[in-house]
Design a protein around this motif. Structure first.
Motif, PDB file in Angstrom:
ATOM      1  N   ARG A   1       0.993  -0.789   0.360  1.00 31.38           N
ATOM      2  CA  ARG A   1       0.200   0.021  -0.297  1.00 31.38           C
ATOM      3  C   ARG A   1       0.466   1.282  -0.023  1.00 31.38           C
ATOM      4  O   ARG A   1       1.809   1.387   0.441  1.00 31.38           O
ATOM      5  N   HIS A   2       0.574   3.033  -0.552  1.00 30.13           N
ATOM      6  CA  HIS A   2       1.466   3.095  -0.328  1.00 30.13           C
ATOM      7  C   HIS A   2      -0.010   4.519  -0.424  1.00 30.13           C
ATOM      8  O   HIS A   2      -0.472   4.722  -1.221  1.00 30.13           O
TER       9      HIS A   2
ATOM     10  N   CYS B   1       4.459   8.695  -2.689  1.00 33.31           N
ATOM     11  CA  CYS B   1       4.529   7.963  -1.712  1.00 33.31           C
ATOM     12  C   CYS B   1       5.325   8.562  -0.527  1.00 33.31           C
ATOM     13  O   CYS B   1       6.504   9.112  -0.740  1.00 33.31           O
TER      14      CYS B   1
ATOM     15  N   ILE C   1       5.619   7.290   1.698  1.00 28.27           N
ATOM     16  CA  ILE C   1       7.158   5.921   2.458  1.00 28.27           C
ATOM     17  C   ILE C   1       8.575   6.073   2.310  1.00 28.27           C
ATOM     18  O   ILE C   1       8.681   6.392   1.097  1.00 28.27           O
TER      19      ILE C   1
ATOM     20  N   HIS D   1      10.215   4.187  -0.185  1.00 26.69           N
ATOM     21  CA  HIS D   1       9.932   3.996  -1.062  1.00 26.69           C
ATOM     22  C   HIS D   1      10.412   5.232  -2.498  1.00 26.69           C
ATOM     23  O   HIS D   1      10.410   5.521  -3.225  1.00 26.69           O
TER      24      HIS D   1
ATOM     25  N   MET E   1       9.255   6.881  -5.874  1.00 33.68           N
ATOM     26  CA  MET E   1       7.951   6.616  -5.851  1.00 33.68           C
ATOM     27  C   MET E   1       7.514   8.415  -6.165  1.00 33.68           C
ATOM     28  O   MET E   1       7.263   8.237  -5.223  1.00 33.68           O
TER      29      MET E   1
HETATM   30 CU   LIG Z   1       5.039   3.443  -1.331  1.00 35.35          CU
END
Ligand SMILES: [Cu+2]
Ligand SMILES: [Cu+2]
Lengths: 765, 280
Positions: free
Chosen positions: A499-500, A549, A551, A554, A559
């Motif tokens: 999940r992002h 994203c 995270i 990530h 991303m």
């Molecule tokens: Cu992500």
């Protein structure tokens, strides 16, 4: 007489108070903060580790403003490295947004930098470093923007409650750069620490051998709901803390920000229901739930009450992987605990993923049109929703299950698709999802504005830890150009297995969730695998705005995108745009090092590799202790192709020397002569990852010989035992077994056609 | 005896560095409690717990650098045991074996407070006080129904041990019913079903095997249905049917929610079935 005197006095008093209030709320009040950013040592686990503290504390101090104030924040960088601060969810001029090399140049060591912007909104927000991995080291803090008391949206019974800012975060004793490197190297050390290896041994014990085989057939590594193992989880920098200022009957508003670098938290409360009143700094109609998941970088305002005398009720934050938790006790007295969330049923999750994953690596939602976190495939792993995994249950239901399939076939039972993942329909536990959020005011966009539609597919793979949009990372994509005044609509489909939480800088967007004109305003949307979400906003402020994203690992792997306005003025803080862009892109172009060597009885076996998003440069060696065993090295420079990166094409160079080796195989299976004793050859070839994660390598050498090879490393046999094998058309072969002692050291035994049987200690970095 | 205690104590403190000792009261009943409390508290080389079942006093010996008293007591509370500083989660307490169900200090105090806060919340509650009392008298089968619904929830979760504990409460509720105060229609049905529901509840208590419990739950549900049909309910109750159970013979159950949560298959077929009757 007396009465009128009193009255006039009180009138004067009221007038003065009113005047004062007006004065405060409408004057251009400048609120100033000084932040001293400094290296520090912390001890969360019994070991002293490096961290970054601001004004001597982790989290950073809470910054409080009232709508209408002007913020003036002095950042004194007392570290030896560059830094920056991003005001997450805050509307401000692009130059103040705090993204280094995009909206400003980084704050140099020793420099004092001033951020200055008017506060034109209210709500719970937070701030964090946007430089490298500093956020993981402690650079996060609450930013509370209060409503003016005369605000027409002021809500009695909500906005006048006592509030406590709460920042959630996590701590790892590993250097975050090492964490990042381990992720890119597909190290399974974190899984070992979490007890989530999901090896063949564990699979057999759980009756899930077939599931595991199918999983590897589909080229998946063991999946987890989160990537990193953390040593501690924290609320306001502490694992356990108490709000003892509150007593029975009180209601408390917690303004919660998730400052974790890569952790989504479940929030549950021992004192009853949780009332959600705001999300991402925007009011929502109050909604009562038993629990909610706060994704990385989201904020939620919740109200909890204290039902009993002399009791402090546990407010529990549990990371999605449920390895540990953090507690805040609300009230004073004996602490009433809430049940911890039970361990995940990993093999159920694996089975679910097997069903969703197509052979080509795409995800198949089986026509369920998932969105807004309403259907959560992960519930198959949640014992509190789908029942615990007891042995007899397994046996019985499996038999019954088979029965059912054969007898009932595809009748009414088959049609439950969808609902079987709807947590609120399956249990008495009410879990918040985005479809339950409703703005108290209309949020519709200007009706006559032109609409620009953008579509993104969230892509990536776990094996090489590459995360992207439409299979392009930040450095591979152009800026996305929009026009001021347009209504921009973004439709995102998550075609990756994680999940992002996607975050847009500088704007709030409406999340289309079935509430029509009252769609909630957010700046992060957490998208689960296979979900499609639509969001829209009016393009109303010039600038280069990061969309990524949240995270941390990530984002660092690329991303994201930069969203930019056509015809906007130049940012005066970016003097050399080309240099700045190169620095911005360097995050995801960065190479990660990986090295291994086995110090064995029969020689040294090892490799050194550096790799980034698309490229890999690596050398392998087998060095005997004498001429008879021989010495050989192979070097490959390769590029990965495709979203799943199963194909790598490379150019290579082989060198070997041996005298009268034990394995006198001078011909390959194709009858070609194959000198092993003294050769230096250049080659071209490719590696393709086959089902069962077997690497198939084909290589043609400049003298016309060629070589085919099959290899599989790191077959998880038990929690800590790995096996591997290699066989090639030169009739060379190898089998190995390794026991992982710790992060860097293992015991290895192998048999090699060149060097014979060996045992040793393998070190890896 | 004294010597051996001393010895064992020393051997514990010898294993723990930076050792610190404290005593604290932990609630519990029996020898089973003792081993559960100590198991939950002990961490090799870090913390050692010795609990005395007569005095209810635990001696905690722990490494004061690596842990603290609260961490140990928190673990013990999560295993179901209240102490001076922590109340166990209600679910953890409920899961304890029957012999370990010690008298909770919080139970009484707690309920009173909950009631008090309820009253404080709703000013009109005072007026309903009286009627609440009488309705409690009138509807003494309510405890039986509540027990049944909790049992159903446990089976939905396929939690055999919880089901066994709950069935015990159900049994108690059944035995507590004063037949003479029931309404005539209820009385008639009660006479008819009492023996059967008692047997089923007993069987469910005696095992932790979910499949066996489910067998008895089919007949229990049938009898409950007859009973609840003649009772007056404040909220609708749904009579639901799963056509698959028992080789397609099917089975029924009662639920307070219209949504299907199948107690016969748990996670396997949670939403299998349909509502066949709504009892008002
Ligand atoms: Cu992500
Ligand atoms: Cu952010």
């Amino acid at each position: 007489m007396n009465l009128s005197h009193k009255m006039s006095k009180s009138i004067i008093l009221t007038a003065i108070i009113a005047l004062f209030a007006v004065h405060i709320s409408y004057s251009q009040k400048v609120v100033r903060y000084h932040l001293y950013v400094k290296d520090t040592l912390v001890n969360f686990t019994g070991k002293e580790k490096r961290a970054i503290a601001v004004n001597g504390q982790i989290p950073m101090p809470t910054l409080t403003f009232t709508e209408g104030d002007t913020a003036e924040i002095y950042v004194h960088n007392e570290m030896k490295e560059k830094t920056s601060l991003h005001w997450h969810g805050v509307f401000l001029p692009n130059q103040e947004d705090g993204v280094p090399y995009l909206t400003q140049m980084p704050i140099e060591p020793g420099e004092t930098y001033i951020y200055r912007f008017p506060i034109i909104q209210h709500g719970t927000h937070w701030y964090h470093s946007h430089s490298g991995l500093q956020e993981q080291l402690g650079m996060y803090g609450s930013m509370i923007l209060n409503k003016r008391t005369n605000d027409p949206t002021f809500r009695k019974g909500i906005d006048d409650l006592p509030t406590v800012p709460v920042v959630l975060s996590e701590w790892t004793d590993y250097n975050p750069h090492n964490v990042e490197r381990m992720l890119h190297n597909a190290s399974d050390w974190f899984a070992i620490k979490k007890g989530a290896t999901q090896s063949y041994g564990e699979a057999i014990k759980a009756g899930h051998f077939k599931t595991k085989v199918k999983n590897e057939w589909k080229r998946m590594l063991a999946m987890d709901v989160s990537d990193v193992y953390y040593d501690r989880f924290l609320m306001n920098g502490k694992n356990q803390s108490t709000l003892s200022q509150f007593k029975a009957g009180d209601k408390v508003r917690l303004r919660i920000s998730n400052g974790g670098a890569s952790t989504n938290f479940w929030l549950t409360y021992a004192g009853g229901k949780i009332t959600v009143v705001a999300n991402d700094g925007n009011d929502v109609e109050p909604v009562e739930v038993d629990r909610l998941l706060i994704a990385v970088s989201e904020t939620y305002d919740v109200i909890v009450s204290i039902p009993g005398e002399n009791t402090a009720y546990e407010f529990l934050a549990t990371p999605e992987d449920r390895t540990k938790s953090a507690s805040l006790y609300v009230g004073s007295g004996i602490k009433q605990l809430i049940s911890p969330l039970p361990r995940l049923k990993y093999f159920e999750g694996m089975k679910m993923m097997n069903g969703m994953m197509k052979m080509n690596g795409d995800l198949d939602d089986m026509g369920m049109n998932m969105s807004l976190n309403q259907m959560d495939m992960n519930i198959v792993m949640y014992p509190e929703i789908t029942g615990s995994e007891t042995k007899d249950e397994n046996k019985n239901s499996k038999m019954e299950g088979m029965d059912m399939e054969s007898k009932a076939g595809k009748n009414e039972h088959a049609e439950h698709s969808g609902d079987q993942y709807n947590s609120n329909k399956l249990s008495n536990i009410v879990t918040l999802n985005y479809a339950m959020l409703k703005s108290p005011t209309e949020t519709g966009l200007p009706k006559d504005a032109p609409v620009k539609e953008l579509r993104f597919e969230l892509t990536g793979n776990m094996n090489r830890y590459v995360w992207s949009l439409d299979n392009k990372v930040v450095s591979e994509a152009d800026k996305i150009m929009i026009k001021k005044g347009e209504n921009v609509r973004i439709i995102m489909f998550n075609n990756s297995m994680m999940r992002h939480p996607m975050h847009l800088h500088g704007h709030d967007f409406r999340l289309i969730n079935g509430k029509g004109e009252y769609a909630p305003l957010k700046n992060i949307v957490d998208i689960m695998p296979m979900e499609t979400d639509t969001l829209e906003f009016n393009a109303n402020v010039y600038g280069d705005w990061f969309f990524h994203c949240h995270i941390l690992y990530h984002m660092m792997s690329g991303m994201g995108r930069v969203i930019s306005y056509e015809g906007q003025p130049k940012n005066p803080l970016i003097k050399n745009p080309r240099y700045a862009q190169r620095k911005l892109f360097s995050d995801d172009r960065h190479f990660h090092v990986m090295a291994e060597n086995d110090f064995a009885t029969n020689g040294n076996d090892g490799m050194l590799m550096i790799q980034n998003t698309r490229w890999s440069i690596g050398s392998e060696w087998r060095l005997g202790y004498n001429d008879m065993h021989g010495y050989e090295t192979e070097t490959h420079i390769g590029r990965y192709f495709g979203k799943m990166q199963w194909l790598m094409v490379f150019a290579g160079f082989d060198w070997r020397y041996r005298k009268e080796g034990i394995d006198e195989q001078e011909q390959n299976v194709f009858g070609q002569r194959n000198t092993k004793d003294d050769r230096a050859l250049a080659s071209l070839g490719f590696v393709y990852k086959l089902p069962m994660l077997i690497d198939f390598q084909t290589e043609v050498f400049h003298n016309g010989t060629f070589r085919l090879q099959l290899m599989r490393e790191d077959i998880p046999v038990t929690k800590r035992i790995r096996m591997g094998f290699m066989v090639n058309s030169d009739i060379e072969y190898m089998v190995e077994a390794r026991y992982i002692l710790n992060r860097y050291i293992g015991l290895r035994t192998h048999y090699d056609s060149d060097m014979g049987f060996g045992m040793g200690i393998s070190a890896n970095y | 005896m004294a010597a051996s205690m001393l010895l064992s104590f020393q051997s514990f403190s010898a294993q723990v560095d930076n050792s610190k000792t404290s005593t604290v009261k932990i609630y519990g009943n029996c020898g089973m409690c003792e081993s559960a409390i100590e198991k939950a508290g002990n961490v090799k080389k870090v913390a050692a717990v010795e609990w005395n079942k007569d005095s209810k006093i635990a001696t905690l010996t722990y490494d004061s650098v690596k842990t603290n008293q609260n961490e140990i007591l928190r673990r013990i509370a999560l295993a179901g045991y209240d102490s001076e500083h922590f109340f166990a989660p209600d679910e953890a307490y409920a899961k304890l074996p029957a012999c370990c169900h010690y008298e909770r200090a919080k139970a009484s105090a707690h309920k009173d407070e909950a009631m008090a806060s309820l009253k404080a919340d709703k000013p009109e509650a005072g007026m309903h006080d009286h009627s609440a009392m009488t309705s409690q008298d009138k509807n003494q089968l309510k405890a039986v129904y509540d027990g049944y619904f909790s049992l159903k929830d446990a089976l939905v979760k396929s939690d055999g041990s919880a089901a066994s504990v709950i069935a015990k409460d159900l049994l108690a509720a059944i035995n507590a019913v004063k037949m003479e105060t029931l309404k005539p229609e209820e009385h008639t049905v009660w006479m008819k079903v009492k023996e059967d529901v008692t047997t089923d509840a007993e069987h469910i208590t005696e095992t932790k095997e979910v499949s066996h419990q489910r067998d008895h739950f089919t007949t229990l549900s049938k009898n409950m249905y007859q009973l609840i049909k003649v009772s007056k309910n404040d909220a609708p109750v749904y009579y639901q049917h799963c056509p698959m159970y028992n080789d397609g013979k099917g089975a029924d159950w009662l639920s307070k929610e219209s949504a299907i949560k199948n107690p016969y298959y748990g996670s396997q077929m949670l939403s299998c079935g349909k509502t066949v009757e709504t009892i008002k």
